[in-house]
Design a protein around this motif. Structure first.
Motif, PDB file in Angstrom:
ATOM      1  N   PHE A   1       7.825  11.724   2.988  1.00  0.00           N
ATOM      2  CA  PHE A   1       6.476  11.155   3.205  1.00  0.00           C
ATOM      3  C   PHE A   1       6.207  10.300   3.419  1.00  0.00           C
ATOM      4  N   MET A   2       7.730   9.272   4.198  1.00  0.00           N
ATOM      5  CA  MET A   2       7.264   8.888   5.450  1.00  0.00           C
ATOM      6  C   MET A   2       7.187   8.928   6.703  1.00  0.00           C
ATOM      7  N   THR A   3       7.353  10.312   7.433  1.00  0.00           N
ATOM      8  CA  THR A   3       7.226  11.390   8.152  1.00  0.00           C
ATOM      9  C   THR A   3       6.395  11.828   8.065  1.00  0.00           C
TER      10      THR A   3
ATOM     11  N   VAL B   1       8.622   3.775  -6.291  1.00  0.00           N
ATOM     12  CA  VAL B   1       9.577   2.401  -4.096  1.00  0.00           C
ATOM     13  C   VAL B   1       9.685   0.916  -4.601  1.00  0.00           C
ATOM     14  N   THR B   2      10.509   0.540  -4.773  1.00  0.00           N
ATOM     15  CA  THR B   2      10.202  -1.042  -3.735  1.00  0.00           C
ATOM     16  C   THR B   2      11.142  -1.341  -2.526  1.00  0.00           C
ATOM     17  N   VAL B   3       9.435  -1.799  -1.457  1.00  0.00           N
ATOM     18  CA  VAL B   3      10.263  -1.842  -0.423  1.00  0.00           C
ATOM     19  C   VAL B   3      10.307  -3.196   0.442  1.00  0.00           C
TER      20      VAL B   3
ATOM     21  N   GLY C   1       0.984  -1.156  -0.025  1.00  0.00           N
ATOM     22  CA  GLY C   1       0.355  -0.257  -0.063  1.00  0.00           C
ATOM     23  C   GLY C   1       0.949   1.719  -0.018  1.00  0.00           C
ATOM     24  N   ILE C   2       2.291   1.313   1.204  1.00  0.00           N
ATOM     25  CA  ILE C   2       2.565   2.540   0.842  1.00  0.00           C
ATOM     26  C   ILE C   2       3.670   2.483  -0.840  1.00  0.00           C
TER      27      ILE C   2
ATOM     28  N   ALA D   1       3.679   6.415  -5.205  1.00  0.00           N
ATOM     29  CA  ALA D   1       3.927   5.847  -6.600  1.00  0.00           C
ATOM     30  C   ALA D   1       2.875   7.411  -6.914  1.00  0.00           C
ATOM     31  N   ARG D   2       1.767   6.819  -6.615  1.00  0.00           N
ATOM     32  CA  ARG D   2       0.474   7.814  -6.660  1.00  0.00           C
ATOM     33  C   ARG D   2       1.147   9.655  -5.850  1.00  0.00           C
TER      34      ARG D   2
END
Length: 446
Positions: free
Chosen positions: A317-319, A58-60, A44-45, A50-51
């Motif tokens: 983005f992640m923060t 990104v690939t996690v 989902g992240i 990407a949107r």
């Protein structure tokens, strides 16, 4: 004429094409314990990022906790390493000192002041930030009310003195008072170091050039521990315990309390013992102060990334508040931001929130993990009576100082001043906004 030319160019194969997307790789560890839940969350992240960031994907990649120090160390300085990687607070100094990480100041622009002071301490070196906090951990003390009551202990022990007084009552019932984790792969941040800090001691001296755990305060802390072990107040199983509740003395009701317990383990204890038997208290208080270990998990950027600007966008983005909340909800970790609340269904969330007033991220140092490996077996030697507390700490300090000398001789300075972060122990800052607790971070940050 221009329109005709455009048509001609298109017909001749000169049509305008979008540039290929930038592909990023992020190494993630099991901050979300359930593999299925983790896969769903990180997919989902990937889609949300990407949107939000057209042209960047990104690939996690999820990896296990085991041997992560070695694996990260092998690849982070090379061209084939990940663009970003999850690190814990005590990993950062080593890679910063080796020049393996980029400063990430742009990713935290305008929001740095919104993070917990301990989180900022952990990511700062030379006036720059080397990681973006995406979760925070905290530990505190839990008690088995039934075991205490049956032994005639009417108030949960909150100080070293009270532990010593209650130990005999529990021992008379054949129950250990205090669980402990002394296995090689147990983090000293979750066993011996909190006692050292509670006694007013520290792991490294202010210069970072020498260890300081062999101080009188260190001897006092280890003597407190060894006395309890020899009296049977700490179970023999502690020698193999790896900072776990399930399957260990505390979880199976063979010990009445633990002082470095995360919120998810408090919830686990409620299911195993019955919620009426779980008491959650504040951090244990030693001769000098009360201290709870807690530290951020941070995304760091490899110095050899080919896409620094795009990777910094992922950190930003992640923060964001929505990502902090969603990761905390999925994982059980706390928020590293003072303005973001992670909703919690746990009845013990408030107590863990309160414990953040005494949270301390440890003492960052490039050799912290190596020093732990030298100290842990000496602590076991003291517990089992093969060495006195003084002799055990002296032996560990001698080996650790030789290690620091070798690092200096190789041109890698171990001197990363710990004075500012150690001061945080005595001046812990209240944050009434964080409500969720984590699984252990290494290898339980786990």
């Amino acid at each position: 004429m221009g329109f005709v030319l455009a048509l001609l160019l298109t017909g001749c194969g000169f049509e305008r094409r979008e540039p290929p997307p930038v592909d990023l790789t992020v190494w993630m560890y099991p901050v979300i314990a359930d593999p299925g839940t983790a896969a769903t969350y990180w997919h989902g992240i990937e889609a949300d990022f990407a949107r939000a960031t057209p042209g960047v994907r990104v690939t996690v990649k999820q990896l296990p906790w085991a041997q992560r120090d070695q694996l990260i160390g092998e690849v982070i300085t090379g061209d084939d390493g990940p663009d970003a990687v999850l690190l814990t607070a005590d990993q950062l100094p080593r890679f910063v000192s080796e020049g393996a990480l980029l400063a990430v100041d742009p990713a935290l622009k305008g929001i740095a002041g919104k993070f917990l002071p301990g989180a900022l301490d952990a990511i700062t070196d030379g006036g720059h930030f080397y990681g973006a906090p995406i979760y925070h951990t905290v530990t505190t003390t839990i008690y088995n009310k039934r075991l205490l009551t049956e032994a005639g202990v009417t108030a949960p022990p909150t100080t070293w003195e009270e532990i010593t007084a209650a130990a005999a009552k529990l021992r008379a019932k054949g129950i250990a008072l205090l669980d402990y984790s002394a296995a090689d792969d147990a983090s000293l941040n979750l066993n011996f170091y909190p006692l050292l800090w509670q006694a007013g001691g520290r792991v490294f001296d202010e210069s970072g050039q020498r260890v300081a755990f062999d101080s009188p305060q260190g001897v006092e802390a280890l003597t407190f521990l060894t006395d309890l072990y020899r009296q049977g107040a700490i179970p023999r199983s502690a020698l193999q315990n790896t900072n776990r509740l399930a399957g260990q003395a505390l979880g199976s009701q063979r010990a009445a309390m633990g002082y470095s317990v995360v919120l998810t383990d408090a919830d686990l204890a409620a299911r195993a013992w019955g919620p009426e038997n779980v008491l959650v208290g504040g951090p244990l208080k030693g001769p000098v102060r009360d201290v709870a270990f807690g530290a951020p998990g941070v995304l760091a950027v490899g110095a050899r990334t080919r896409h620094p600007a795009e990777t910094l966008k992922f950190l930003a983005f992640m923060t964001r508040p929505e990502q902090i909340r969603s990761l905390g909800r999925a994982s059980g970790y706390l928020s590293p931001r003072t303005d973001v609340v992670v909703p919690s269904d746990s009845p013990y969330a408030r107590q863990y929130q309160t414990a953040l007033t005494s949270v301390f991220p440890g003492e960052p140092h490039p050799a912290s993990r190596q020093v732990m490996a030298l100290l842990a077996p000496q602590i076991r030697a003291a517990l089992t009576g093969r060495k006195s507390p003084r002799a055990a700490l002296d032996a560990a300090a001698s080996a650790a100082n030789r290690l620091l000398d070798r690092i200096t001789a190789q041109g890698r300075s171990p001197a990363l001043s710990t004075s500012a972060v150690v001061t945080r122990v005595a001046t812990a800052t209240t944050c009434p906004c964080v409500t969720k607790g984590p699984p252990d971070d290494a290898p339980p940050t786990r």
